[in-house]
Design a protein around this motif. Structure first.
Motif, PDB file in Angstrom:
ATOM      1  N   ASP A  34       0.848  -1.191   0.000  1.00 30.93           N
ATOM      2  CA  ASP A  34       0.000   0.000   0.000  1.00 30.93           C
ATOM      3  C   ASP A  34       0.886   1.243   0.000  1.00 30.93           C
ATOM      4  N   GLY A  35       0.247   2.398  -0.107  1.00 34.79           N
ATOM      5  CA  GLY A  35       0.998   3.646  -0.203  1.00 34.79           C
ATOM      6  C   GLY A  35       1.849   3.960   1.013  1.00 34.79           C
ATOM      7  N   ALA A  36       1.321   3.667   2.208  1.00 34.20           N
ATOM      8  CA  ALA A  36       2.063   3.932   3.435  1.00 34.20           C
ATOM      9  C   ALA A  36       3.348   3.102   3.474  1.00 34.20           C
ATOM     10  N   ALA A  40       7.451   4.391   3.351  1.00 33.98           N
ATOM     11  CA  ALA A  40       8.441   3.891   4.311  1.00 33.98           C
ATOM     12  C   ALA A  40       9.567   3.146   3.594  1.00 33.98           C
ATOM     13  N   LYS A  41       9.198   2.303   2.638  1.00 34.55           N
ATOM     14  CA  LYS A  41      10.165   1.505   1.882  1.00 34.55           C
ATOM     15  C   LYS A  41      11.061   2.420   1.048  1.00 34.55           C
ATOM     16  N   TYR A  42      10.478   3.463   0.467  1.00 34.36           N
ATOM     17  CA  TYR A  42      11.255   4.407  -0.346  1.00 34.36           C
ATOM     18  C   TYR A  42      12.366   5.029   0.507  1.00 34.36           C
ATOM     19  N   ALA A  67       3.756  12.238  -1.329  1.00 33.12           N
ATOM     20  CA  ALA A  67       4.591  12.133  -0.126  1.00 33.12           C
ATOM     21  C   ALA A  67       6.046  11.840  -0.489  1.00 33.12           C
ATOM     22  N   ILE A  68       6.240  10.926  -1.437  1.00 33.23           N
ATOM     23  CA  ILE A  68       7.608  10.570  -1.857  1.00 33.23           C
ATOM     24  C   ILE A  68       8.267  11.749  -2.566  1.00 33.23           C
ATOM     25  N   ARG A  69       7.529  12.389  -3.471  1.00 33.31           N
ATOM     26  CA  ARG A  69       8.086  13.521  -4.229  1.00 33.31           C
ATOM     27  C   ARG A  69       8.364  14.723  -3.323  1.00 33.31           C
ATOM     28  N   ASP A  72      11.674  13.637  -1.921  1.00 32.12           N
ATOM     29  CA  ASP A  72      12.683  13.485  -2.970  1.00 32.12           C
ATOM     30  C   ASP A  72      12.090  13.946  -4.301  1.00 32.12           C
ATOM     31  N   PRO A  73      12.297  15.216  -4.635  1.00 28.41           N
ATOM     32  CA  PRO A  73      11.735  15.765  -5.879  1.00 28.41           C
ATOM     33  C   PRO A  73      12.233  15.059  -7.145  1.00 28.41           C
ATOM     34  N   ASN A  74      13.335  14.306  -7.014  1.00 30.04           N
ATOM     35  CA  ASN A  74      13.883  13.592  -8.175  1.00 30.04           C
ATOM     36  C   ASN A  74      13.399  12.143  -8.274  1.00 30.04           C
ATOM     37  N   ALA A  75      12.496  11.750  -7.397  1.00 29.64           N
ATOM     38  CA  ALA A  75      11.992  10.370  -7.415  1.00 29.64           C
ATOM     39  C   ALA A  75      11.361  10.060  -8.770  1.00 29.64           C
ATOM     40  N   THR A  76      11.648   8.869  -9.285  1.00 27.39           N
ATOM     41  CA  THR A  76      11.103   8.431 -10.565  1.00 27.39           C
ATOM     42  C   THR A  76       9.983   7.439 -10.278  1.00 27.39           C
ATOM     43  N   ILE A  77       8.746   7.853 -10.579  1.00 34.11           N
ATOM     44  CA  ILE A  77       7.577   7.049 -10.245  1.00 34.11           C
ATOM     45  C   ILE A  77       6.683   6.890 -11.468  1.00 34.11           C
TER      46      ILE A  77
END
Length: 119
Positions: A34-36, A40-42, A67-69, A72-77
């Motif tokens: 799930d997203g949560a 955490a994993k990211y 939340a991830i971005r 980390d604005p450079n996250a590739t999703i």
């Protein structure tokens, strides 16, 4: 080798994507249900790519993407969803998703996207 995080509440979808990627040389794979868990994993593994479903319990994919971005604005999703609704696609892209894959998809579609992003 690129590190990839697969996020989907359906275990069979994670398995299908994992199988496709493993057969094509991508072996550093991790999973979240799930997203949560994805957020955490990211933080824990800092993957090169996240392939994430939108409709999930606890925290949906769009919330997790944001939340991830934010961290980390450079996250590739890359987002995946059975809902090919334009509004969802537009929100995902505006929120920083690199691509959007509509389910059901053929394994080649995932591979093509991963290859084009990771090279």
């Amino acid at each position: 080798m690129a590190k990839i995080l697969l996020v989907d509440d359906a275990a069979f979808m994670r398995m299908m994507v994992k199988d496709t990627l493993t057969k094509n040389g991508y072996t550093d794979l991790d999973e979240a249900a799930d997203g949560a868990q994805a957020v955490a994993k990211y933080d824990e593994i800092h993957p090169d790519l996240v392939i994430m479903d939108i409709t999930m319990p606890n925290m949906d994919g769009l919330e997790a993407l944001k939340a991830i971005r934010a961290k980390d604005p450079n996250a590739t999703i890359v987002m995946c969803s059975a809902m090919g609704q334009e509004a969802m696609v537009i929100e995902a892209i505006k929120s920083g998703a690199k691509d959007f894959i509509v389910k059901p998809f053929k394994p080649e579609r995932i591979l093509k996207t991963v290859t084009s992003i990771l090279g």
